[in-house]
Design a protein around this motif. Structure first.
Motif, PDB file in Angstrom:
ATOM      1  N   VAL A 176       0.828  -1.199   0.000  1.00 12.12           N
ATOM      2  CA  VAL A 176       0.000   0.000   0.000  1.00 12.12           C
ATOM      3  C   VAL A 176       0.865   1.253   0.000  1.00 12.12           C
ATOM      4  O   VAL A 176       0.591   2.223  -0.724  1.00 12.12           O
ATOM      5  CB  VAL A 176      -0.943  -0.004   1.223  1.00 12.12           C
ATOM      6  CG1 VAL A 176      -1.601   1.351   1.410  1.00 12.12           C
ATOM      7  CG2 VAL A 176      -2.008  -1.081   1.056  1.00 12.12           C
ATOM      8  N   SER A 177       1.935   1.257   0.784  1.00 17.20           N
ATOM      9  CA  SER A 177       2.796   2.431   0.879  1.00 17.20           C
ATOM     10  C   SER A 177       3.516   2.716  -0.428  1.00 17.20           C
ATOM     11  O   SER A 177       3.760   3.875  -0.778  1.00 17.20           O
ATOM     12  CB  SER A 177       3.834   2.241   2.000  1.00 17.20           C
ATOM     13  OG  SER A 177       3.214   2.158   3.264  1.00 17.20           O
ATOM     14  N   GLU A 178       3.870   1.657  -1.168  1.00 18.27           N
ATOM     15  CA  GLU A 178       4.641   1.838  -2.396  1.00 18.27           C
ATOM     16  C   GLU A 178       3.774   1.956  -3.643  1.00 18.27           C
ATOM     17  O   GLU A 178       4.157   2.620  -4.607  1.00 18.27           O
ATOM     18  CB  GLU A 178       5.628   0.681  -2.560  1.00 18.27           C
ATOM     19  CG  GLU A 178       6.698   0.654  -1.467  1.00 18.27           C
ATOM     20  CD  GLU A 178       7.678  -0.495  -1.645  1.00 18.27           C
ATOM     21  OE1 GLU A 178       7.702  -1.095  -2.743  1.00 18.27           O
ATOM     22  OE2 GLU A 178       8.428  -0.794  -0.693  1.00 18.27           O
ATOM     23  N   LYS A 179       2.615   1.314  -3.628  1.00 20.58           N
ATOM     24  CA  LYS A 179       1.782   1.306  -4.833  1.00 20.58           C
ATOM     25  C   LYS A 179       0.446   2.019  -4.663  1.00 20.58           C
ATOM     26  O   LYS A 179      -0.217   2.323  -5.652  1.00 20.58           O
ATOM     27  CB  LYS A 179       1.494  -0.143  -5.260  1.00 20.58           C
ATOM     28  CG  LYS A 179       2.728  -0.956  -5.609  1.00 20.58           C
ATOM     29  CD  LYS A 179       2.332  -2.355  -6.067  1.00 20.58           C
ATOM     30  CE  LYS A 179       3.538  -3.180  -6.455  1.00 20.58           C
ATOM     31  NZ  LYS A 179       3.159  -4.535  -6.960  1.00 20.58           N
ATOM     32  N   GLY A 180       0.058   2.265  -3.409  1.00 22.24           N
ATOM     33  CA  GLY A 180      -1.246   2.852  -3.145  1.00 22.24           C
ATOM     34  C   GLY A 180      -1.211   4.357  -2.999  1.00 22.24           C
ATOM     35  O   GLY A 180      -0.271   5.026  -3.440  1.00 22.24           O
ATOM     36  N   SER A 181      -2.230   4.873  -2.311  1.00 24.73           N
ATOM     37  CA  SER A 181      -2.394   6.326  -2.199  1.00 24.73           C
ATOM     38  C   SER A 181      -2.081   6.858  -0.808  1.00 24.73           C
ATOM     39  O   SER A 181      -2.287   8.036  -0.544  1.00 24.73           O
ATOM     40  CB  SER A 181      -3.833   6.699  -2.563  1.00 24.73           C
ATOM     41  OG  SER A 181      -4.750   6.063  -1.683  1.00 24.73           O
ATOM     42  N   VAL A 182      -1.592   5.988   0.094  1.00 25.90           N
ATOM     43  CA  VAL A 182      -1.338   6.429   1.467  1.00 25.90           C
ATOM     44  C   VAL A 182      -0.129   5.694   2.032  1.00 25.90           C
ATOM     45  O   VAL A 182       0.106   4.529   1.721  1.00 25.90           O
ATOM     46  CB  VAL A 182      -2.584   6.171   2.357  1.00 25.90           C
ATOM     47  CG1 VAL A 182      -2.925   4.705   2.403  1.00 25.90           C
ATOM     48  CG2 VAL A 182      -2.381   6.711   3.756  1.00 25.90           C
TER      49      VAL A 182
END
Length: 320
Positions: A223-229
């Motif tokens: 999530v941290s590398e590919k997401g928005s947060v």
């Protein structure tokens, strides 16, 4: 004992997830760290030979961990009386729940009742000054469970009444929360401090690997590398289980949580087990606000392991 065995089974599967993990070395470190925590807590209580010693060690351990966390946060941050410390509040909630459960059950030993009462007051002060709504709610859930298993009708009516009043006067309760939670707004409290965005991202990426997940503690990295947060933690055990370990991991986690709670309930007439039941209910509820079993190790993680392992030692010394 079943709670320890199922906990080891769960983390055994978590260790296996290193084989397909998004960050294998990171996942391996996080799992091994938790194995070390489990062994340390088990060893710590194995050094003691009486119920009174083990109980005091457990309560003092929870209080000392919470106090050091509270002091440390204020030394590196603000010296305010009220400061948002989710980990401090969560450990304090475990302490309050355990002490409350045993306090309302104790009718013979005045010294023990006084010790539990004083420890509960200390834990309650740490809990309130940590301004964690999740920890507060989980402590109430644990105390309610203790009332139920102790058959305290008066206390049960009291907490139900408090719940009804809280519902009818929820706007006033929100204003009170905003007073004791400096820096927060009504919108941030009502939206669980904006965590829906993180949880939506976790669910989005979890659907890409629904069966086995991204590897232990790895969905947050995805999530941290590919997401928005950006987030080091899922802020939710159950989404963390699903995202990092998939459906299979959720089954193993469910087996551990179900059998741990069931085991403590079945032993609830014995010394210490009403408190342990209250504490594990507290942990189950608090899992909705912090992923202390599904991701990074922290003081809540080792405190939970202490609750699980001490059950074995309570039985060990009471068999003598």
């Amino acid at each position: 004992m079943i709670p320890i065995n199922t906990l080891l089974l769960f983390y055994g599967y978590a260790l296996l997830s290193v084989l397909w993990a998004y960050k294998p070395f990171f996942a391996c470190f996080m799992v091994v760290q938790n194995f070390v925590f489990i062994l340390l807590t088990f060893w710590m209580f194995s050094l003691l030979d009486s119920f009174r010693q083990i109980e005091k060690a457990l309560v003092y351990f929870l209080l000392i961990v919470a106090i050091f966390s509270a002091i440390g946060a204020r030394l590196i941050g603000s010296f305010s009386l009220f400061i948002h410390l989710l980990q401090t509040g969560s450990v304090s909630a475990l302490c309050v729940a355990y002490c409350f459960g045993e306090w309302i059950k104790e009718n013979k030993d005045k010294r023990r009742k006084c010790f539990l009462r004083n420890s509960m007051i200390c834990g309650f002060i740490l809990l309130i000054t940590s301004t964690s709504s999740g920890a507060n709610a989980s402590a109430i859930a644990g105390m309610g469970a203790a009332m139920f298993f102790c058959g305290k009708a008066f206390w049960g009516v009291l907490i139900i009444t408090a719940g009804v009043l809280t519902w009818f006067f929820r706007d006033q309760m929100m204003d009170l929360l905003l007073i004791i939670m400096p820096g927060k707004t009504r919108e941030s409290v009502e939206s669980v401090t904006g965590r829906e965005r993180l949880w939506n991202d976790i669910l989005y990426f979890a659907r890409e690997r629904p069966l086995f997940g991204w590897g232990f503690a790895c969905v947050e990295r995805v999530v941290s590398e590919k997401g928005s947060v950006l987030s080091p933690d899922a802020h939710n055990n159950y989404l963390g289980f699903y995202g990092s370990l998939g459906f299979v991991g959720c089954i193993f986690a469910g087996i551990h949580l179900f059998f741990s709670l069931s085991s403590f309930i079945l032993q609830s007439k014995k010394l210490g087990f009403t408190g342990l039941t209250a504490a594990i209910v507290t942990a189950l509820f608090n899992g909705y606000s912090y992923g202390f079993l599904s991701g990074k190790g922290c003081i809540i993680t080792i405190s939970y392991f202490a609750i699980i392992t001490v059950g074995y030692h309570f039985l060990r010394v009471q068999r003598k």
